[in-house]
Scaffold this active site. Structure first.
Site, short mmCIF file in Angstrom:
data_model
loop_
_atom_site.label_atom_id
_atom_site.label_comp_id
_atom_site.label_asym_id
_atom_site.label_seq_id
_atom_site.Cartn_x
_atom_site.Cartn_y
_atom_site.Cartn_z
N ARG A 110 0.84 -1.20 0.00
CA ARG A 110 0.00 0.00 0.00
C ARG A 110 0.88 1.25 0.00
O ARG A 110 1.92 1.29 0.66
CB ARG A 110 -0.88 -0.01 1.27
CG ARG A 110 -1.89 1.12 1.37
CD ARG A 110 -2.95 1.01 0.33
NE ARG A 110 -4.14 1.77 0.68
CZ ARG A 110 -5.15 1.98 -0.17
NH1 ARG A 110 -5.12 1.50 -1.40
NH2 ARG A 110 -6.21 2.66 0.21
N THR A 412 -8.93 0.68 -10.36
CA THR A 412 -8.19 -0.50 -9.89
C THR A 412 -8.30 -1.70 -10.83
O THR A 412 -9.11 -1.70 -11.75
CB THR A 412 -8.69 -0.92 -8.48
OG1 THR A 412 -8.62 0.21 -7.65
CG2 THR A 412 -7.90 -2.02 -7.85
N SER A 478 -7.96 0.78 2.75
CA SER A 478 -8.38 0.31 1.43
C SER A 478 -9.59 -0.61 1.56
O SER A 478 -9.93 -1.07 2.64
CB SER A 478 -7.22 -0.46 0.79
OG SER A 478 -7.65 -1.13 -0.38
N GLY A 500 -13.23 0.34 -5.90
CA GLY A 500 -13.32 1.12 -4.66
C GLY A 500 -14.00 0.31 -3.58
O GLY A 500 -13.77 -0.89 -3.45
#
Ligand code: GLU
Length: 601
Positions: A110, A412, A478, A500
């Site tokens: 991350r 993503t 996240s 998301g």
């Protein structure tokens, strides 16, 4: 019998079983597989949103690489063909089943906030939250990229290939180019105004001033050069060297078009030097006799998926009615209540802070307490209050303040890999928004993330501790949920998705669809999605909203709001006798690409 099945693959022009192990070098030309949402066969499997990227992973497996090698190579290829969702400038999370150790482990790559960040960083002088879009397209949203460190750590820990070898196919892809599809075109066009704010981004991604045409070839020589640098010099060139200096310079003082000014970033070379991709124990829970492994903090994904599944079990016990016997309205009602409840707890308790009550949040006893307000005939009013995961579970627990979620992106990418030795990788990676911060590092052809906007800018509820405020060296919370399920200690299913905060609901809905709703893996991925995240409305795809199921849910008190597309999952199922089924989206994001090394159908 198995030999006969394997031989059926040969008309597709593939290598005979056994040839791949010997074929370690690049000498043998890759054999192209078709783009399809489902493929069954032997020798290993790769599923991603993109055909070129899946093919890269399959070629690695065919040349003797394992799931870790193929996951890194596929991710690097996605950095080329999905540059608005993934790449060197971003971060991600990997869940890995190591067949030799018989253990699931995770790697946390991350992005991380600069050492100068404080809970006030995203506030105006009067204490209000800064404008979200203003922060997104700026240097201030850029966190230390974690993806290269994750690749390096993953290969060293689990891989058999060097970084040098694993990044070569992506470098070639960037240099040779790929054919622009509708998704790439649309994502570029949607970002064109933002990209035009940054001349380097416009130069790389808006050739001739506009989104490249569908069917044209897109070449990114700068990115090929960046991969070459990483390959030849190692990730130190980013965390301690010239590439890192270029990133820091650009984040701190982004080059902008005349008349455009953006917030400056706070990243330093010291922040890059102190970055580490972290190997962590997974979140573990059980569902229907399977062991479920997911990503721990700073992702909320593993915890929330576990809690949703626990709640579905608790509802079954409470009502005496199984999930599989419900009609679609009854099922989605339960799923919505479980998701909203899990999000209430996630928002209150989960973040990159000490003391997250992880074991309590994923405990069946807590789920039973949280299930006590479930009503099969009526939706609970939103927002659902958060619970008290204190180990003392009785009656209905304590009613606490209600909270709704913060901002969530919709970008993503996720890839899933399995190899013939039984190793499995579920890997979700991102640069946050589609197009990240919009800032391209000059001369290197990749976008910088805007991951730090995943922090809450101000506390979600005044007076209630918020675990997801910015802080020095902190990782933003996240929702990414790469997940591996084992049965009797062996890989059974691996799955993940972009989207998301909807990632959590997409992954759990896919698992439930497959395990409880009698759907094939492909159909579980394709099924119309609902995403309740404890807001006043719940996202749902048109097939739900516009039909009788939507009407049924509305009658139960759910307030649906239409989302054209939720998620883009990929998954792999391990079958008996070394067979794999790889599955991907049939239509979302233009359809995904599921491949196996030796297809049988
Ligand atoms: N930043 C998001 C997260 O970590 C992922 C980005 C997205 O999928 O939109 O949860």
């Amino acid at each position: 019998m198995l030999a006969a099945v394997a031989a059926a693959a040969l008309p597709l022009g593939l290598l005979a079983p056994g040839a791949a192990a010997a074929d370690r070098g690049p000498a043998r030309l890759p054999v192209a597989l078709p783009k399809t949402p489902v493929m069954v066969g032997f020798g290993g499997a790769v599923s991603s949103v993109d055909r070129d990227a899946s093919q890269v992973g399959i070629d690695v497996l065919r040349r003797g690489g394992n799931a870790a090698d193929a996951a890194v190579a596929t991710a690097a290829a996605l950095g080329v063909t999905e540059p608005y969702s993934a790449g060197i400038g971003g971060g991600g999370f990997l869940v890995y089943y190591d067949a030799r150790a018989k253990r699931v482990t995770t790697v946390d790559g991350r992005e991380t906030a600069p050492a100068t960040f404080t809970p006030e960083t995203f506030r105006n002088p009067d204490g209000t939250a800064m404008s979200f879009p203003t922060v997104v397209s700026s240097g201030l949203s850029v966190g230390v990229p974690g993806t290269p460190a994750l690749w390096d750590r993953t290969l060293r820990r689990f891989g058999t290939w060097s970084l040098n070898a694993a990044l070569r196919p992506a470098e070639n892809l960037a240099r040779r180019g790929f054919v622009v599809d509708q998704t790439f075109h649309d994502q570029t066009a949607e970002n064109a105004k933002r990209f035009a704010m940054f001349p380097e981004t416009a130069r790389v991604f808006l050739p001739n001033g506009a989104a490249p045409a569908v069917g044209s070839k897109f070449v990114n020589r700068d990115l090929a050069g960046a991969y070459r640098l990483l390959r030849s010099q190692g990730v130190g060139v980013l965390y301690r060297g010239s590439l890192g200096e270029a990133i820091v310079d650009e984040a701190r003082d982004p080059h902008t078009a005349p008349g455009v000014s953006v917030l400056h970033g706070e990243l330093t070379t010291g922040d890059l030097r102190s970055y580490e991709a972290l190997v962590k124990a997974p979140i573990h829970s059980q569902y229907k006799g399977l062991d479920v492994y997911g990503m721990p903090v700073p992702s909320s994904g593993g915890i929330a998926v576990a809690q949703i599944l626990n709640l579905m079990t608790a509802y079954e016990k409470r009502t005496g009615v199984s999930t599989s016997s419900l009609d679609q309205v009854g099922y989605l009602h339960r799923f919505s209540e479980a998701s909203a409840t899990a999000f209430a707890d996630r928002n209150r308790y989960v973040g990159d802070v000490p003391g997250v009550p992880v074991q309590q949040l994923v405990s069946p006893a807590f789920a039973r307490e949280r299930a006590c307000l479930f009503d099969p005939a009526q939706a609970q009013p939103r927002p659902i209050p958060f619970g008290e995961p204190d180990g003392d579970y009785a009656a209905c627990g304590q009613q606490s303040l209600a909270q709704t979620g913060g901002h969530e992106g919709m970008s993503t990418t996720h890839l899933t890999v399995a190899d013939r030795w039984g190793n499995v990788a579920a890997y979700t990676l991102t640069i946050e928004q589609t197009g990240g911060s919009g800032i391209t590092v000059p001369g290197y052809g990749f976008l910088l993330n805007n991951e730090l906007t995943d922090f809450n800018f101000v506390p979600l509820t005044p007076g209630v501790p918020d675990p997801n405020l910015p802080g020095p060296g902190k990782r933003p919370r996240s929702s990414m949920s790469p997940t591996i399920l084992l049965r009797d200690g062996r890989p059974y299913l691996a799955v993940g998705s972009p989207g998301g905060a909807t990632i959590i609901t997409t992954v759990s809905q896919t698992i439930l669809g497959y395990l409880d709703r009698g759907l094939s893996l492909k159909d579980a991925i394709a099924a119309a999605r609902l995403s309740s995240r404890n807001g006043s409305t719940e996202g749902a795809e048109p097939a739900i909203v516009d039909g009788p199921v939507g009407a049924g849910l509305t009658a139960l008190g759910h307030r649906l709001s239409e989302s054209s597309e939720i998620g883009a999952a990929t998954a792999i199922r391990s079958l008996r006798f070394g067979l794999f089924e790889a599955a991907a989206e049939t239509s979302r994001r233009g359809g995904g690409s599921a491949m196996v090394v030796w297809p049988v159908r």
